[in-house]
Write a protein that holds these residues in place. Structure first.
Motif, PDB file in Angstrom:
ATOM      1  N   TYR B  13      -0.161   0.666  -6.006  1.00 33.71           N
ATOM      2  CA  TYR B  13       0.252   1.995  -6.411  1.00 33.71           C
ATOM      3  C   TYR B  13      -0.732   3.035  -5.898  1.00 33.71           C
ATOM      4  N   ALA B  14      -2.034   2.695  -5.990  1.00 28.74           N
ATOM      5  CA  ALA B  14      -3.055   3.637  -5.520  1.00 28.74           C
ATOM      6  C   ALA B  14      -2.921   3.857  -4.018  1.00 28.74           C
ATOM      7  N   ILE B  15      -2.723   2.761  -3.263  1.00 30.45           N
ATOM      8  CA  ILE B  15      -2.611   2.903  -1.808  1.00 30.45           C
ATOM      9  C   ILE B  15      -1.383   3.729  -1.458  1.00 30.45           C
ATOM     10  N   LEU B  16      -0.245   3.384  -2.090  1.00 30.01           N
ATOM     11  CA  LEU B  16       0.980   4.117  -1.778  1.00 30.01           C
ATOM     12  C   LEU B  16       0.856   5.575  -2.167  1.00 30.01           C
ATOM     13  N   TRP B  17       0.219   5.818  -3.306  1.00 31.68           N
ATOM     14  CA  TRP B  17       0.077   7.199  -3.745  1.00 31.68           C
ATOM     15  C   TRP B  17      -0.785   7.981  -2.766  1.00 31.68           C
ATOM     16  N   ALA B  18      -1.834   7.325  -2.257  1.00 32.15           N
ATOM     17  CA  ALA B  18      -2.705   8.005  -1.297  1.00 32.15           C
ATOM     18  C   ALA B  18      -1.930   8.348  -0.027  1.00 32.15           C
ATOM     19  N   LEU B  19      -1.141   7.378   0.459  1.00 33.41           N
ATOM     20  CA  LEU B  19      -0.347   7.640   1.668  1.00 33.41           C
ATOM     21  C   LEU B  19       0.651   8.767   1.436  1.00 33.41           C
ATOM     22  N   LEU B  20       1.351   8.684   0.291  1.00 34.38           N
ATOM     23  CA  LEU B  20       2.340   9.717  -0.017  1.00 34.38           C
ATOM     24  C   LEU B  20       1.672  11.069  -0.141  1.00 34.38           C
ATOM     25  N   ALA B  21       0.480  11.086  -0.757  1.00 34.70           N
ATOM     26  CA  ALA B  21      -0.178  12.368  -0.985  1.00 34.70           C
ATOM     27  C   ALA B  21      -0.619  12.977   0.334  1.00 34.70           C
ATOM     28  N   ILE B  22      -1.259  12.162   1.203  1.00 35.19           N
ATOM     29  CA  ILE B  22      -1.768  12.789   2.428  1.00 35.19           C
ATOM     30  C   ILE B  22      -0.615  13.253   3.306  1.00 35.19           C
ATOM     31  N   SER B  23       0.469  12.449   3.368  1.00 36.27           N
ATOM     32  CA  SER B  23       1.564  12.883   4.223  1.00 36.27           C
ATOM     33  C   SER B  23       2.331  14.028   3.577  1.00 36.27           C
TER      34      SER B  23
END
Lengths: 115, 158, 107
Positions: B13-23
């Motif tokens: 969840y943390a990794i996906l959230w980071a990807l979603l946030a930066i993009s």
């Protein structure tokens, strides 16, 4: 406040605050180019200003008249490669088929968790 | 080594959230474009792909919670992303709002400008709040950042 | 697991990443308004995304039929799923109450 356990957090926080302040300082001191006259705010704010002033719930449901115009506008985008099509189908299908189940699960958890 | 479901989900969840946030933040507006060097296409691609995975992970954790409540298992899972109180509840609500408004943006982008305006506005502001809450979460869980005492811990493991 | 060095590195990476994001957002909000060049590059990127990314597909004619059918399907299953989940929610609640009651009686 600055106890020993949180020292790593404060380290990160100080480094990044210093970074933000120095970057902002440099940016405001840089010679400015011509200012933009449009698109100068975030998409959310822009959309809010453009389309959301004086809108009601009724308009949310009844917005189909744009469809014809937009169809004309986008009919020339045809050059994508097949992998993008497939990925797009896959993600769209995944999201929209799982969405009812997510809402349903949330309803179950809401009912079970409320005291 | 036993790997717990909630632990794995937390970090996925943390990794996906980071990807979603930066993009996502790279797509917010012209002022934000520098984050991904104005490559809107990359941001769009990454955002949509990770949104699909994000929905799947969210559904898995919701199903896990429902299964737990069917089995009447009220044990507190420290690592789980959704739960009935505190930051877990906050994450749950924010995730639902983001997914629903994101889906609205997804389908409304071709018509219904009122819908997309409303959804974009909510999506953007909720993600600022969520990002601030992540920083707060890092502050609260700061002990995870302290490096283990190497000499003795390694000897104990061996 | 949390004590492994490689995992510590990962946790540090995530923390720095989120700090970077927060710093990026703060800089973006507070920096001097977008210049003409930035807006141009942003718009160019958006146009490029129409051709080279999924945004174009979603907005596209061919995507429309498929997207429409998926949305139709999901809205068709939404109502039954809602009803089932409402029933299931109350069912689980009742079950938990019954279990609690039974436990109380046992004691």
């Amino acid at each position: 406040m600055l106890n020993k356990k949180k020292i790593n957090f404060w380290r990160l926080a100080f480094i990044f605050t210093a970074l933000v302040i120095s970057v902002l300082f440099l940016l405001w001191n840089a010679p400015a180019g011509p200012k933009a006259s449009m698109m100068d705010t975030s998409m959310g704010n822009m959309m809010k200003g453009k389309h959301l002033s004086g809108i009601t719930i009724y308009d949310l449901i009844n917005g189909m008249e744009y469809q014809e115009q937009m169809r004309e506008m986008h009919s020339h985008h045809q050059g994508q490669s097949p992998i993008i099509f497939q990925l797009s189908y896959l993600t769209t299908a995944a999201i929209f088929l799982l969405l009812p189940f997510i809402i349903g699960g949330a309803v179950i958890l809401g009912i079970v968790w409320i005291k | 080594m036993n790997i717990r479901f909630d632990f794995v989900v937390h970090w996925l969840y943390a990794i996906l959230w980071a990807l979603l946030a930066i993009s996502g933040f790279a797509m917010v507006g012209a002022k934000y474009g520098w984050i991904l060097n104005f490559s809107y296409a990359t941001a769009d691609y990454v955002h949509r792909l990770s949104a699909g995975l994000f929905v799947i992970v969210t559904l898995a954790s919701i199903v896990y919670e429902v299964w737990r409540s069917i089995r009447n298992d009220n044990k507190y899972l420290a690592w789980h992303v959704i739960g009935r109180s505190g930051y877990q509840l906050f994450t749950f609500i924010v995730t639902l709002i983001l997914i629903i408004t994101g889906a609205l943006i997804w389908i409304c982008i071709e018509f219904n400008m009122a819908g997309i305006g409303f959804a974009l506005f909510v999506h953007e502001y909720i993600s600022y709040i969520a990002l601030a809450s992540v920083i707060w979460h890092i502050y609260m869980k700061c002990h995870a950042l302290t490096w283990p005492k190497k000499a003795d811990s390694r000897k104990q493991k061996a | 697991m949390l004590q492994k060095p490689w995992f510590k590195v990962f946790v540090w990476f995530m923390a720095i990443f989120f700090f970077f994001l927060a710093a990026g957002v703060v800089i973006s909000i507070l920096k001097p308004g977008p210049s003409e060049a930035e807006v141009m590059r942003f718009m160019m990127g958006m146009m490029n995304a129409m051709d080279n990314s999924m945004m174009g597909v979603i907005m596209n004619m061919e995507g429309r039929g498929m997207v429409a059918s998926v949305i139709a399907l999901s809205s068709r299953i939404a109502v039954p799923v809602m009803i089932v989940s409402l029933l299931m929610g109350f069912g689980v609640r009742l079950m938990q109450r019954r279990d609690a009651y039974a436990k109380q009686k046992e004691n």
